[in-house]
Design a protein around this motif. Structure first.
Motif, PDB file in Angstrom:
ATOM      1  N   GLY A 113       0.885  -1.227   0.281  1.00 47.27           N
ATOM      2  CA  GLY A 113      -0.214   0.148   0.185  1.00 47.27           C
ATOM      3  C   GLY A 113       0.337   1.400   0.335  1.00 47.27           C
ATOM      4  O   GLY A 113       0.376   2.027  -0.123  1.00 47.27           O
ATOM      5  N   GLY A 114       2.093   1.087  -0.264  1.00 50.42           N
ATOM      6  CA  GLY A 114       2.813   2.064   0.200  1.00 50.42           C
ATOM      7  C   GLY A 114       4.065   2.659   0.960  1.00 50.42           C
ATOM      8  O   GLY A 114       4.804   3.322   1.073  1.00 50.42           O
ATOM      9  N   TRP A 115       3.384   2.135   2.133  1.00 48.67           N
ATOM     10  CA  TRP A 115       4.298   2.334   3.139  1.00 48.67           C
ATOM     11  C   TRP A 115       5.174   2.088   3.500  1.00 48.67           C
ATOM     12  O   TRP A 115       6.745   2.632   3.780  1.00 48.67           O
ATOM     13  CB  TRP A 115       3.640   2.544   4.945  1.00 48.67           C
ATOM     14  N   GLN A 116       5.549   1.286   2.530  1.00 47.84           N
ATOM     15  CA  GLN A 116       7.029   0.019   2.881  1.00 47.84           C
ATOM     16  C   GLN A 116       8.183   1.197   2.009  1.00 47.84           C
ATOM     17  O   GLN A 116       8.943   0.995   1.761  1.00 47.84           O
ATOM     18  CB  GLN A 116       6.584  -1.316   2.112  1.00 47.84           C
ATOM     19  N   ARG A 117       7.665   1.879   1.170  1.00 48.35           N
ATOM     20  CA  ARG A 117       9.104   2.389   0.239  1.00 48.35           C
ATOM     21  C   ARG A 117       9.320   3.441   1.562  1.00 48.35           C
ATOM     22  O   ARG A 117      10.798   3.310   1.359  1.00 48.35           O
ATOM     23  CB  ARG A 117       7.734   3.596  -0.903  1.00 48.35           C
ATOM     24  N   TRP A 118       8.716   3.971   2.343  1.00 48.50           N
ATOM     25  CA  TRP A 118       9.534   4.414   2.894  1.00 48.50           C
ATOM     26  C   TRP A 118      10.016   3.706   4.284  1.00 48.50           C
ATOM     27  O   TRP A 118      11.297   4.259   4.947  1.00 48.50           O
ATOM     28  CB  TRP A 118       8.615   6.127   3.995  1.00 48.50           C
ATOM     29  N   PHE A 119       9.720   2.484   4.647  1.00 46.63           N
ATOM     30  CA  PHE A 119       9.753   1.486   5.582  1.00 46.63           C
ATOM     31  C   PHE A 119      11.599   1.056   4.894  1.00 46.63           C
ATOM     32  O   PHE A 119      12.405   0.945   5.798  1.00 46.63           O
ATOM     33  CB  PHE A 119       9.206   0.965   5.724  1.00 46.63           C
ATOM     34  N   PHE A 120      11.774   0.991   3.777  1.00 45.92           N
ATOM     35  CA  PHE A 120      12.704   0.419   3.029  1.00 45.92           C
ATOM     36  C   PHE A 120      13.283   0.909   2.989  1.00 45.92           C
ATOM     37  O   PHE A 120      15.269   1.250   3.227  1.00 45.92           O
ATOM     38  CB  PHE A 120      12.194  -0.694   2.278  1.00 45.92           C
ATOM     39  N   LEU A 121      13.204   2.162   2.476  1.00 43.67           N
ATOM     40  CA  LEU A 121      14.111   3.980   2.693  1.00 43.67           C
ATOM     41  C   LEU A 121      14.872   4.624   3.583  1.00 43.67           C
ATOM     42  O   LEU A 121      16.292   4.148   3.806  1.00 43.67           O
ATOM     43  CB  LEU A 121      14.037   5.044   1.675  1.00 43.67           C
ATOM     44  N   ALA A 122      14.330   4.003   5.011  1.00 35.29           N
ATOM     45  CA  ALA A 122      14.675   4.464   6.458  1.00 35.29           C
ATOM     46  C   ALA A 122      16.191   3.358   5.935  1.00 35.29           C
ATOM     47  O   ALA A 122      16.666   3.694   7.385  1.00 35.29           O
ATOM     48  CB  ALA A 122      13.585   4.225   6.951  1.00 35.29           C
ATOM     49  N   ILE A 123      15.965   1.633   6.526  1.00 34.41           N
ATOM     50  CA  ILE A 123      15.979   0.638   6.284  1.00 34.41           C
ATOM     51  C   ILE A 123      17.863   0.774   6.035  1.00 34.41           C
ATOM     52  O   ILE A 123      19.067   1.038   6.106  1.00 34.41           O
ATOM     53  CB  ILE A 123      15.723  -0.574   6.192  1.00 34.41           C
ATOM     54  N   ALA A 124      17.604   1.244   4.373  1.00 32.55           N
ATOM     55  CA  ALA A 124      18.492   1.618   3.714  1.00 32.55           C
ATOM     56  C   ALA A 124      19.490   2.337   3.952  1.00 32.55           C
ATOM     57  O   ALA A 124      20.871   2.075   4.280  1.00 32.55           O
ATOM     58  CB  ALA A 124      18.538   1.390   2.289  1.00 32.55           C
ATOM     59  N   LEU A 125      18.646   3.465   4.552  1.00 27.47           N
ATOM     60  CA  LEU A 125      19.695   4.780   4.429  1.00 27.47           C
ATOM     61  C   LEU A 125      20.532   4.434   6.335  1.00 27.47           C
ATOM     62  O   LEU A 125      21.971   4.993   6.520  1.00 27.47           O
ATOM     63  CB  LEU A 125      18.725   5.775   5.320  1.00 27.47           C
ATOM     64  N   ALA A 126      19.617   3.655   7.147  1.00 23.55           N
ATOM     65  CA  ALA A 126      20.650   3.052   8.891  1.00 23.55           C
ATOM     66  C   ALA A 126      21.476   2.074   8.267  1.00 23.55           C
ATOM     67  O   ALA A 126      22.826   2.598   8.808  1.00 23.55           O
ATOM     68  CB  ALA A 126      19.240   2.599   9.638  1.00 23.55           C
ATOM     69  N   ILE A 127      21.248   2.008   7.215  1.00 24.17           N
ATOM     70  CA  ILE A 127      22.443   0.295   7.235  1.00 24.17           C
ATOM     71  C   ILE A 127      23.173   0.623   6.477  1.00 24.17           C
ATOM     72  O   ILE A 127      25.076   1.330   6.857  1.00 24.17           O
ATOM     73  CB  ILE A 127      21.599  -0.406   6.420  1.00 24.17           C
ATOM     74  N   SER A 128      23.470   2.343   5.666  1.00 26.28           N
ATOM     75  CA  SER A 128      24.589   2.915   4.796  1.00 26.28           C
ATOM     76  C   SER A 128      25.141   4.163   6.067  1.00 26.28           C
ATOM     77  O   SER A 128      26.085   3.835   5.992  1.00 26.28           O
ATOM     78  CB  SER A 128      23.728   4.590   4.106  1.00 26.28           C
ATOM     79  N   ALA A 129      24.316   4.105   6.995  1.00 24.88           N
ATOM     80  CA  ALA A 129      24.710   4.514   8.067  1.00 24.88           C
ATOM     81  C   ALA A 129      25.717   4.748   8.883  1.00 24.88           C
ATOM     82  O   ALA A 129      27.447   5.058   8.684  1.00 24.88           O
ATOM     83  CB  ALA A 129      24.361   5.747   8.755  1.00 24.88           C
ATOM     84  N   TRP A 130      25.529   2.759   8.925  1.00 19.21           N
ATOM     85  CA  TRP A 130      26.327   2.304   9.448  1.00 19.21           C
ATOM     86  C   TRP A 130      27.080   1.507   8.390  1.00 19.21           C
ATOM     87  O   TRP A 130      28.811   1.748   9.739  1.00 19.21           O
ATOM     88  CB  TRP A 130      25.321   0.768  10.352  1.00 19.21           C
ATOM     89  N   LEU A 131      27.083   1.292   8.133  1.00 14.74           N
ATOM     90  CA  LEU A 131      28.249   0.860   7.250  1.00 14.74           C
ATOM     91  C   LEU A 131      29.720   2.077   6.752  1.00 14.74           C
ATOM     92  O   LEU A 131      30.919   2.237   6.862  1.00 14.74           O
ATOM     93  CB  LEU A 131      28.091   0.932   5.433  1.00 14.74           C
ATOM     94  N   VAL A 132      29.310   3.221   6.858  1.00 17.36           N
ATOM     95  CA  VAL A 132      29.812   4.593   6.524  1.00 17.36           C
ATOM     96  C   VAL A 132      30.626   4.343   8.032  1.00 17.36           C
ATOM     97  O   VAL A 132      31.845   4.721   7.794  1.00 17.36           O
ATOM     98  CB  VAL A 132      29.056   5.876   6.449  1.00 17.36           C
ATOM     99  N   TRP A 133      30.457   4.225   8.969  1.00 14.53           N
ATOM    100  CA  TRP A 133      30.858   4.130  10.308  1.00 14.53           C
ATOM    101  C   TRP A 133      32.107   3.262  10.642  1.00 14.53           C
ATOM    102  O   TRP A 133      32.808   2.882  10.894  1.00 14.53           O
ATOM    103  CB  TRP A 133      30.156   3.960  11.421  1.00 14.53           C
ATOM    104  N   PHE A 134      31.412   2.163   9.933  1.00 15.31           N
ATOM    105  CA  PHE A 134      31.753   1.009  10.277  1.00 15.31           C
ATOM    106  C   PHE A 134      33.461   1.047   8.911  1.00 15.31           C
ATOM    107  O   PHE A 134      34.479   0.372   9.728  1.00 15.31           O
ATOM    108  CB  PHE A 134      31.059  -0.703  10.107  1.00 15.31           C
ATOM    109  N   LEU A 135      33.318   1.179   8.010  1.00 17.76           N
ATOM    110  CA  LEU A 135      34.647   1.590   7.001  1.00 17.76           C
ATOM    111  C   LEU A 135      35.644   2.750   8.143  1.00 17.76           C
ATOM    112  O   LEU A 135      36.697   2.090   7.422  1.00 17.76           O
ATOM    113  CB  LEU A 135      34.159   1.924   5.959  1.00 17.76           C
ATOM    114  N   SER A 136      34.943   3.130   9.249  1.00 25.42           N
ATOM    115  CA  SER A 136      35.555   4.032   9.124  1.00 25.42           C
ATOM    116  C   SER A 136      36.635   3.560  10.098  1.00 25.42           C
ATOM    117  O   SER A 136      37.999   4.207  10.964  1.00 25.42           O
ATOM    118  CB  SER A 136      35.500   5.012   9.813  1.00 25.42           C
TER     119      SER A 136
END
Length: 167
Positions: free
Chosen positions: A59-82
């Motif tokens: 129904g559309g809410w999943q767009r924001w849910f998966f976007l938030a997950i991807a951004l959270a994982i990306s932020a964690w990966l940026v930290w992890f790569l440091s």
């Protein structure tokens, strides 16, 4: 210098992914399909869900849910790569980061992820996917392989061991 190469890899994955998706999106109609080999079609499909179209019809809410997950994982990966990492860990994180950002960009800008690679065998089709998906899966495979192959301590653990011996 090591960290820069992994961020560079993520950027290459992101650019390759977005270039391919933009080409498909701009040059083929939605639903387009062309047979390339006996096991590969190029297609133009929009996926509002996650892997295997998980939650595609939510129904559309999943767009924001998966976007938030991807951004959270990306932020964690940026930290992890440091942190100090083995090359295989850096490779895996760079691949996953580039793929996560590629699919996150699609969700943010297009509302859905553009998929265009359709592999099949005797009528059995693997769900369509893209470069970002391949990078994420490839990175995950490297991480899993790393747990079996690289039994030694991480660079950070080695540094802690050295410091303990010095003191």
């Amino acid at each position: 210098m090591g960290k820069v190469r992994w961020y560079g890899l993520a950027m290459v994955v992101f650019i390759a992914d977005q270039t391919a998706k933009s080409y498909v999106d701009l040059n083929t109609p939605l639903g387009w399909s062309v047979n390339v080999t006996s096991f590969l079609n190029l297609v133009h499909i929009l996926n509002p869900g996650a892997a295997f179209s998980f939650l595609a019809g939510a129904g559309g809410w999943q767009r924001w849910f998966f976007l938030a997950i991807a951004l959270a994982i990306s932020a964690w990966l940026v930290w992890f790569l440091s942190r100090p990492l083995h090359k295989s860990e850096g490779l895996a994180c760079g691949l996953i980061l580039g793929g996560a950002l590629g699919n996150a960009f699609d969700r943010a800008v297009r509302g859905q992820v553009v998929d265009y690679l359709d592999f099949y065998f005797r009528g059995w089709h693997w769900p369509a996917f893209n470069i970002a998906d391949m990078a994420i899966v490839g990175g995950a495979m490297v991480l899993v392989a790393n747990t079996f192959v690289n039994k030694e301590k991480t660079p950070a653990q080695n540094q802690n061991s050295i410091e303990k011996k010095v003191n």
